[in-house]
Scaffold this motif. Structure first.
Motif, PDB file in Angstrom:
ATOM      1  N   TYR A  94      27.869 -66.024  15.231  1.00  0.00           N
ATOM      2  CA  TYR A  94      27.588 -65.862  16.709  1.00  0.00           C
ATOM      3  C   TYR A  94      27.741 -64.390  17.307  1.00  0.00           C
ATOM      4  O   TYR A  94      28.745 -63.678  16.873  1.00  0.00           O
ATOM      5  N   CYS A  95      27.084 -63.833  17.988  1.00  0.00           N
ATOM      6  CA  CYS A  95      27.373 -62.632  18.483  1.00  0.00           C
ATOM      7  C   CYS A  95      28.040 -62.795  19.882  1.00  0.00           C
ATOM      8  O   CYS A  95      27.857 -63.654  20.739  1.00  0.00           O
ATOM      9  N   ASN A  96      29.090 -62.031  20.056  1.00  0.00           N
ATOM     10  CA  ASN A  96      29.737 -61.833  21.447  1.00  0.00           C
ATOM     11  C   ASN A  96      29.843 -60.476  22.271  1.00  0.00           C
ATOM     12  O   ASN A  96      29.507 -59.605  21.341  1.00  0.00           O
ATOM     13  N   ALA A  97      29.554 -60.455  23.521  1.00  0.00           N
ATOM     14  CA  ALA A  97      29.515 -59.312  24.085  1.00  0.00           C
ATOM     15  C   ALA A  97      30.760 -59.553  25.245  1.00  0.00           C
ATOM     16  O   ALA A  97      30.648 -60.543  26.018  1.00  0.00           O
ATOM     17  N   ARG A  98      31.609 -58.605  25.402  1.00  0.00           N
ATOM     18  CA  ARG A  98      32.594 -58.497  26.322  1.00  0.00           C
ATOM     19  C   ARG A  98      32.232 -57.485  27.375  1.00  0.00           C
ATOM     20  O   ARG A  98      32.342 -56.396  27.066  1.00  0.00           O
ATOM     21  N   LEU A  99      31.749 -57.885  28.477  1.00  0.00           N
ATOM     22  CA  LEU A  99      31.283 -56.970  29.633  1.00  0.00           C
ATOM     23  C   LEU A  99      31.387 -57.395  31.123  1.00  0.00           C
ATOM     24  O   LEU A  99      32.072 -58.455  31.393  1.00  0.00           O
ATOM     25  N   ARG A 100      31.139 -56.525  31.705  1.00  0.00           N
ATOM     26  CA  ARG A 100      31.109 -56.748  33.361  1.00  0.00           C
ATOM     27  C   ARG A 100      30.042 -56.604  33.805  1.00  0.00           C
ATOM     28  O   ARG A 100      29.048 -55.836  33.478  1.00  0.00           O
ATOM     29  N   ILE A 106      35.949 -58.356  36.680  1.00  0.00           N
ATOM     30  CA  ILE A 106      36.726 -58.111  35.096  1.00  0.00           C
ATOM     31  C   ILE A 106      35.764 -58.576  34.034  1.00  0.00           C
ATOM     32  O   ILE A 106      34.822 -59.124  34.211  1.00  0.00           O
ATOM     33  N   ASP A 107      36.218 -58.107  32.814  1.00  0.00           N
ATOM     34  CA  ASP A 107      35.420 -58.498  31.642  1.00  0.00           C
ATOM     35  C   ASP A 107      35.501 -59.938  31.344  1.00  0.00           C
ATOM     36  O   ASP A 107      36.205 -60.585  31.628  1.00  0.00           O
TER      37      ASP A 107
END
Length: 121
Positions: A94-100, A106-107
């Motif tokens: 699984y790919c994860n992206a932590r973003l706003r 917030i992220d």
């Protein structure tokens, strides 16, 4: 809306290589980190590798020296080059992206749908 889409999984023999790709798209203000996690049948989802917006990387001990994570910040894309694959690497990745999504939020974590990697002879 944000979409995270992985590609590149498949069946490979032990000792072989695969390259996974993941692209984040949609309403993205900034990405602080992207990474790969994996989940084998009957097990919890575990970290494989992450890369931050500054280029710092982190790897699970089990993949150090075999896997390499890289990114294309301009394209909001992350790659996972997997070499010397072992049967125990078999899992859904699984790919994860932590973003706003905006400057005042917030992220938050966004996940792809997963891609199957099977290492077997």
């Amino acid at each position: 809306q944000v979409q995270v889409v992985e590609s590149g999984g498949g069946l490979v023999q032990p000792g072989g290589s695969l390259r996974l790709s993941c692209a984040a798209s949609g309403r993205i203000f900034s990405i602080s980190a992207m990474g790969w996690y994996r989940q084998a049948p009957g097990k919890l989802r575990d970290l494989v590798a992450t890369v931050t917006s500054t280029g710092s990387t982190n790897y699970a001990d089990s993949v150090k020296g075999r896997f390499t994570i890289s990114r294309d910040s301009a394209a909001n894309t992350v790659y996972l080059q997997m070499n010397s694959l072992k049967p125990e690497d078999t899992a859904v990745y699984y790919c994860n992206a932590r973003l706003r999504t905006t400057s005042y939020r917030i992220d938050a974590d966004y996940w792809g749908q997963g891609t199957q990697v099977t290492v077997s002879s």
